[in-house]
Enzyme design. Structure first.
Site, PDB file in Angstrom:
ATOM      1  N   ASN A 185       0.832  -1.211   0.000  1.00 10.30           N
ATOM      2  CA  ASN A 185       0.000   0.000   0.000  1.00 10.30           C
ATOM      3  C   ASN A 185       0.858   1.249   0.000  1.00 10.30           C
ATOM      4  OD1 ASN A 185      -2.086  -1.773   0.128  1.00 10.30           O
ATOM      5  ND2 ASN A 185      -2.435  -1.526   2.323  1.00 10.30           N
ATOM      6  N   SER A 239      -4.201 -10.638  -2.322  1.00 11.23           N
ATOM      7  CA  SER A 239      -4.315 -11.924  -3.003  1.00 11.23           C
ATOM      8  C   SER A 239      -2.928 -12.403  -3.408  1.00 11.23           C
ATOM      9  CB  SER A 239      -5.204 -11.788  -4.235  1.00 11.23           C
ATOM     10  OG  SER A 239      -4.732 -10.737  -5.037  1.00 11.23           O
ATOM     11  N   CYS A 257      15.504  16.086 -11.730  1.00  7.76           N
ATOM     12  CA  CYS A 257      16.709  16.428 -10.949  1.00  7.76           C
ATOM     13  C   CYS A 257      16.794  15.719  -9.598  1.00  7.76           C
ATOM     14  CB  CYS A 257      16.786  17.943 -10.742  1.00  7.76           C
ATOM     15  SG  CYS A 257      15.613  18.570  -9.542  1.00  7.76           S
ATOM     16  N   CYS A 309       8.612  21.045  -8.952  1.00 11.29           N
ATOM     17  CA  CYS A 309       9.933  20.971  -8.338  1.00 11.29           C
ATOM     18  C   CYS A 309      10.423  22.370  -8.027  1.00 11.29           C
ATOM     19  CB  CYS A 309      10.892  20.268  -9.303  1.00 11.29           C
ATOM     20  SG  CYS A 309      12.594  20.240  -8.719  1.00 11.29           S
ATOM     21  N   CYS A 334      11.153  14.473  -8.131  1.00  8.62           N
ATOM     22  CA  CYS A 334      11.306  15.094  -9.437  1.00  8.62           C
ATOM     23  C   CYS A 334      12.028  14.112 -10.363  1.00  8.62           C
ATOM     24  CB  CYS A 334      12.110  16.387  -9.312  1.00  8.62           C
ATOM     25  SG  CYS A 334      12.407  17.161 -10.906  1.00  8.62           S
ATOM     26  N   ALA A 365     -10.181  -8.187   7.734  1.00  8.48           N
ATOM     27  CA  ALA A 365      -8.990  -8.018   8.574  1.00  8.48           C
ATOM     28  C   ALA A 365      -9.279  -7.168   9.810  1.00  8.48           C
ATOM     29  CB  ALA A 365      -7.861  -7.387   7.752  1.00  8.48           C
ATOM     30  N   HIS A 392       5.883  -0.383  -2.669  1.00  5.13           N
ATOM     31  CA  HIS A 392       5.481   0.376  -3.863  1.00  5.13           C
ATOM     32  C   HIS A 392       5.564   1.881  -3.641  1.00  5.13           C
ATOM     33  CE1 HIS A 392       3.023  -3.407  -5.224  1.00  5.13           C
ATOM     34  NE2 HIS A 392       4.303  -3.497  -5.529  1.00  5.13           N
ATOM     35  N   CYS A 409      13.901  22.814 -10.318  1.00 10.21           N
ATOM     36  CA  CYS A 409      13.913  22.933 -11.780  1.00 10.21           C
ATOM     37  C   CYS A 409      12.551  23.214 -12.405  1.00 10.21           C
ATOM     38  CB  CYS A 409      14.527  21.671 -12.399  1.00 10.21           C
ATOM     39  SG  CYS A 409      13.392  20.265 -12.384  1.00 10.21           S
ATOM     40  N   GLY A 464      -4.993  -9.037   3.615  1.00 15.58           N
ATOM     41  CA  GLY A 464      -5.660  -8.198   2.612  1.00 15.58           C
ATOM     42  C   GLY A 464      -4.947  -8.135   1.285  1.00 15.58           C
TER      43      GLY A 464
HETATM   44 ZN   LIG Z   1      13.579  19.047 -10.444  1.00 11.01          ZN
END
Ligand SMILES: [Zn+2]
Length: 258
Positions: free
Chosen positions: A108, A197, A136, A155, A133, A240, A125, A158, A195
């Site tokens: 998650n 699969s 940069c 950013c 960014c 859960a 993940h 930049c 939670g």
């Molecule tokens: Zn940047």
């Protein structure tokens, strides 16, 4: 009250956790956050029901049309920012607090495990609260959509449009996250799969690593998965946020720390 047969199942899970003597880890997925109001990406009311992932979730789409993708991201971040940890998140935090859970691997990106109090969380993940960014490497930690006046966020070095630090389709899981998660899975005497699969690789391999190294796998899901049977030592079918508090209570009963 639960029937005696089910209470025995909770106690069996608790006994596995207590026997692991602190060497337990968890693998969580979208299912644990549904009770916090975050629908799974796939399935009804999920983001992929409304937004075509091939247009919104691919890193190439973000590079081409970041403003368009932020239409979806803004909606997603607004839901995540409002969400609060539920009883399932809080139960895992309690297990860590009692010294029974060493780490937590999560697929998650909502940060709800940390909000519940877990400290050792491997975010496989990434997380929507951090922005990065692509031009940069400048980063914005703990971004708040509700406090951002100019969307999409840019950013400060930049001027490029920032990307939430989550793994898009077409991007690799960060190497360090994979190494840390694999190591946690291999060392674990018990892995709690909650939670998920567990069919998205490489997260799906984590319970198998635990099993191969001689550990036990406890699975808590709404329905059977590919782990149930061949990999899981114990499969508990149920929400859960109802099952985990019962397992924590059983741990307390069995260890006399009520
Ligand atoms: Zn940047």
């Amino acid at each position: 009250m639960y029937p005696k047969s089910l209470i025995r199942v909770f106690e069996r899970a608790a006994a596995f956790i207590l026997e692991a003597d602190g060497r337990a880890t968890g693998l969580t997925g979208a299912g644990i956050s549904v009770a916090s109001g975050i629908p799974a990406f796939r399935g009804s009311q999920g983001l992929w029901d409304k937004y075509d992932p091939s247009e919104y979730a691919e890193i190439s789409s973000f590079r081409r049309q970041p403003e368009k993708v932020w239409g979806m991201l803004g909606e997603m971040l607004a839901v995540v920012e409002k969400a609060q940890p539920n009883k399932a998140h809080k139960s895992l935090a309690k297990l860590e607090g009692k010294g029974l859970l060493q780490s937590l691997i999560t697929q998650n990106v909502d940060g709800l495990h940390q909000a519940a109090g877990n400290r050792k969380v491997i975010e496989f993940h990434g997380a929507t609260r951090h922005l990065c960014c692509l031009e940069c490497d400048w980063r914005w930690a703990n971004f708040k959509l509700s406090k951002c006046k100019n969307m999409p966020p840019r950013c400060q070095e930049c001027g490029a449009i920032l990307k939430p630090d989550v793994v898009f389709f077409g991007e690799q899981i960060p190497k360090w996250a994979l190494l840390e998660a694999s190591s946690a899975a291999e060392k674990a005497k018990v892995m709690l799969v909650v939670g998920t699969s567990a069919n998205v690789h490489p997260a799906a391999e984590m319970p198998i690593l635990t099993k191969k190294a001689g550990g036990r796998v406890i699975e808590i899901n709404l329905g059977p998965t590919s782990l149930s049977g061949p990999v899981s030592d114990l499969t508990i079918l149920g929400p859960a946020d109802e099952v985990l508090p019962e397992i924590v209570a059983a741990c307390e009963r069995l260890s006399g720390s009520e």
